[in-house]
Design an enzyme around this catalytic site. Structure first.
Site, short mmCIF file in Angstrom:
data_model
loop_
_atom_site.label_atom_id
_atom_site.label_comp_id
_atom_site.label_asym_id
_atom_site.label_seq_id
_atom_site.Cartn_x
_atom_site.Cartn_y
_atom_site.Cartn_z
N ASP A 49 0.86 -1.20 0.00
CA ASP A 49 0.00 0.00 0.00
C ASP A 49 0.89 1.24 0.00
OD1 ASP A 49 -2.37 1.57 0.19
OD2 ASP A 49 -2.16 1.70 2.35
N SER A 50 0.26 2.40 -0.15
CA SER A 50 1.02 3.65 -0.07
C SER A 50 1.44 3.97 1.35
CB SER A 50 0.14 4.80 -0.58
OG SER A 50 -1.02 4.88 0.25
N CYS B 137 -4.50 -1.57 -1.98
CA CYS B 137 -4.72 -0.15 -2.20
C CYS B 137 -5.68 0.01 -3.37
CB CYS B 137 -3.38 0.53 -2.50
SG CYS B 137 -3.53 2.25 -2.97
N GLU C 90 -3.49 7.64 9.11
CA GLU C 90 -2.04 7.57 9.36
C GLU C 90 -1.73 8.11 10.76
OE1 GLU C 90 0.68 6.60 7.26
OE2 GLU C 90 -0.68 5.88 5.70
N CYS D 245 -11.21 2.70 0.36
CA CYS D 245 -9.79 3.03 0.54
C CYS D 245 -9.38 2.20 1.73
CB CYS D 245 -9.61 4.51 0.84
SG CYS D 245 -7.95 4.91 1.43
N HIS E 113 -7.31 2.56 3.92
CA HIS E 113 -7.07 3.30 5.17
C HIS E 113 -8.36 3.42 6.01
CE1 HIS E 113 -3.27 4.59 3.41
NE2 HIS E 113 -2.95 5.18 4.54
N1 DGL Z 1 -4.88 3.09 0.93
C1 DGL Z 1 -5.02 3.60 -0.40
C2 DGL Z 1 -6.32 3.12 -1.04
O1 DGL Z 1 -6.83 2.07 -0.71
C3 DGL Z 1 -4.79 5.04 -0.72
C4 DGL Z 1 -4.27 6.04 0.21
C5 DGL Z 1 -3.49 7.14 -0.47
O2 DGL Z 1 -4.09 8.11 -0.97
O3 DGL Z 1 -2.28 7.00 -0.54
O4 DGL Z 1 -6.84 3.76 -1.90
#
Ligand code: DGL
Length: 289
Positions: free
Chosen positions: A16-17, A80, A158, A194, A196
């Site tokens: 992931d990012s 992600c 985060e 997302c 996150h």
């Molecule tokens: N966790 C990522 C997702 O599922 C993206 C978060 C980011 O913008 O880096 O889209």
């Protein structure tokens, strides 16, 4: 499936990012407790949700190739939505291993919804992707979809995992934006598209009507990983833990899980307690060539 690692245990790379992929790693750990994971965060290029398409594909390609070179694995999970909805076809045609992508759970949401009004909370990039629109056209043509893109929520997740105090007023504001839609009172399912956002499920629920069910793709991904691994998952009782504590922490210890960051930062260091909570006790930094 033959194992890519020297120990003969299959190993999975969850990418992931940032910390979002941990919500997917948690589902995989709950389903396959003995499975060694490499958790990779491209914190050097975070956030993905605001990046242009060409630069993001190039970056994901670079990081994944470096990761696979350093960590041979059997399955790659792109945990992600922002990266998957853009780069999955490219990665599948360029890499020679099974790749599981996380995409918005539109199909299950449409099946689950009784009112026909579903919400979609994702990054601005995922909300705008043709891939996402195609999912809606194919699996939820009869639904009204209320979409909202938020990068702020990614940052808040985060902060939460770094153990910082998070601004609940900001979360309230974001949910309010969603609820401003004329059909919002009928919304009964909200897709957290997302990775996150499942990390903020409790916080989000506080500001949403009780009638709204929050869903994500994590469990489906874990099932997919399980089916791809077939019977190669170690059935090692030492690692099996069926009764997870309420806070979902994975209490069994394994020295095989590792977190890899693309940049050494103080923020990454502050994630150590959260990583331990996910049973990850080692950290490495990737030297991108
Ligand atoms: N966790 C990522 C997702 O599922 C993206 C978060 C980011 O913008 O880096 O889209």
């Amino acid at each position: 499936m033959s194992s890519a690692t020297q120990t003969n245990k299959p190993r999975v790379l969850v990418f992931d990012s940032g910390v979002g992929g941990l919500s997917v790693a948690r589902e995989i750990q709950q389903r396959l407790p003995g499975l060694p994971l490499v958790y990779a965060s491209d914190n050097g290029f975070f956030p993905y949700g605001t990046k242009g398409e060409a630069e993001l594909i190039a970056r994901v390609d670079l990081v994944i190739r470096s990761l696979l070179q350093r960590y041979p694995v059997d399955i790659l999970v792109i945990a992600c939505n922002t990266a998957s909805t853009l780069a999955l076809p490219y990665l599948r045609s360029h890499l020679d291993l099974p790749i599981v992508g996380v995409v918005p759970a539109i199909k299950p949401a449409a099946k689950l919804s009784r009112s026909g009004v579903i919400g979609l909370l994702a990054t601005p990039a995922t909300v705008a992707r043709p891939y996402t629109h195609e999912l809606i056209r194919e699996y939820a043509p009869q639904c009204d979809v209320i979409s909202l893109g938020s990068s702020e929520l990614v940052q808040i997740a985060e902060q939460k995992l770094r153990g910082e105090i998070i601004d609940h007023k900001r979360i309230a504001h974001i949910t309010l934006q969603l609820m401003e839609h004329e059909k919002a009172t009928q919304m009964d399912v909200l897709v957290l598209a997302c990775t996150h956002f499942p990390l903020l499920k409790e916080e989000l629920s506080v500001y949403l009507p009780e009638t709204v069910q929050l869903i994500d793709s994590g469990e489906a991904i874990a099932r997919r990983v399980e089916s791809l691994l077939g019977n190669t998952v170690p059935n090692d009782n030492h690692f099996i833990e069926n009764d997870f504590p309420e806070n979902n922490s994975i209490e069994n210890t394994s020295i095989e899980n590792i977190a890899v960051f693309t940049k050494k930062t103080t923020e990454a260091t502050r994630l150590v307690p959260a990583l331990i909570h996910f049973n990850i006790h080692q950290i490495d930094y990737l030297d991108l060539q």
